[in-house]
Scaffold this motif. Structure first.
Motif, PDB file in Angstrom:
ATOM      1  N   HIS A  23      29.348 156.507  72.191  1.00  0.00           N
ATOM      2  CA  HIS A  23      28.246 155.535  72.158  1.00  0.00           C
ATOM      3  C   HIS A  23      28.073 154.979  70.741  1.00  0.00           C
ATOM      4  N   TRP A  24      28.098 155.862  69.761  1.00  0.00           N
ATOM      5  CA  TRP A  24      27.916 155.431  68.376  1.00  0.00           C
ATOM      6  C   TRP A  24      29.083 154.596  67.868  1.00  0.00           C
ATOM      7  N   ASN A  25      30.294 154.898  68.336  1.00  0.00           N
ATOM      8  CA  ASN A  25      31.488 154.375  67.682  1.00  0.00           C
ATOM      9  C   ASN A  25      32.326 153.395  68.495  1.00  0.00           C
ATOM     10  N   VAL A  26      31.887 153.043  69.694  1.00  0.00           N
ATOM     11  CA  VAL A  26      32.665 152.108  70.503  1.00  0.00           C
ATOM     12  C   VAL A  26      32.705 150.732  69.847  1.00  0.00           C
ATOM     13  N   THR A  27      33.849 150.069  69.955  1.00  0.00           N
ATOM     14  CA  THR A  27      34.022 148.699  69.473  1.00  0.00           C
ATOM     15  C   THR A  27      34.860 147.949  70.502  1.00  0.00           C
ATOM     16  N   GLY A  28      34.958 146.660  70.329  1.00  0.00           N
ATOM     17  CA  GLY A  28      35.816 145.870  71.199  1.00  0.00           C
ATOM     18  C   GLY A  28      35.029 144.982  72.139  1.00  0.00           C
ATOM     19  N   PRO A  29      35.753 144.285  73.026  1.00  0.00           N
ATOM     20  CA  PRO A  29      35.123 143.295  73.898  1.00  0.00           C
ATOM     21  C   PRO A  29      34.139 143.899  74.897  1.00  0.00           C
ATOM     22  N   GLN A  30      34.239 145.168  75.156  1.00  0.00           N
ATOM     23  CA  GLN A  30      33.338 145.830  76.106  1.00  0.00           C
ATOM     24  C   GLN A  30      32.177 146.528  75.398  1.00  0.00           C
TER      25      GLN A  30
END
Length: 155
Positions: A37-44
């Motif tokens: 949750h803290w570290n997700v990146t990208g188009p989603q």
């Protein structure tokens, strides 16, 4: 005061061992989900950030429910990282994977937790512990549903 809930001490202890593994899987999956949750990146990002928050909050509440069930059986619940590390089957993620790998790891984690829940239900039923079997059946269904929802993102 002695506990007398209709389940022998050895049976309560056996069920608590199963529950301790489920607690360790639940807590480990909570940590992994919160990390993602803290570290997700990208188009989603937006959808996954929100989805992971809902999931880690549910896992936090589930961990408390499982730990309290262990205490109801008059056994002490594990509560340290080292104890959880010895009991869990969830693989720790030390890095920050891409979003698709995050989702795949969480699918795997929920499937592992579902398998642990199934094993716990069998142990509870063998001990005549309907209360644990009922509670863990709900946990099983939640893990299966979450795995399905996450898996759907990868198709």
């Amino acid at each position: 005061m002695a506990i007398d809930i209709g389940i022998a001490k050895k049976d309560r202890e056996a069920v608590a061992k199963h529950l301790s593994k489920l607690l360790a899987d639940t807590y480990s999956l909570y940590l992994k989900t919160h990390n993602f949750h803290w570290n997700v990146t990208g188009p989603q990002f937006n959808s996954l950030h929100g989805m992971f928050e809902v999931q880690y909050n549910a896992l936090w509440l589930a961990a408390d429910e499982v730990a309290e069930r262990i205490r109801i059986l008059d056994v002490f619940a594990p509560g340290s990282y080292s104890q959880f590390g010895k009991l869990t089957s969830i693989k720790e993620e030390a890095g920050v994977p891409e979003w698709k790998d995050m989702v795949a790891q969480l699918v795997e984690g929920h499937e592992i937790a579902a398998a642990t829940a199934r094993d716990t239900i069998k142990g509870a039923e063998a001990a005549g512990d309907e209360g644990t079997a009922d509670m863990v059946t709900g946990r099983l269904k939640d893990h299966e549903k979450t795995a399905w929802m996450l898996r759907s993102l990868l198709k």
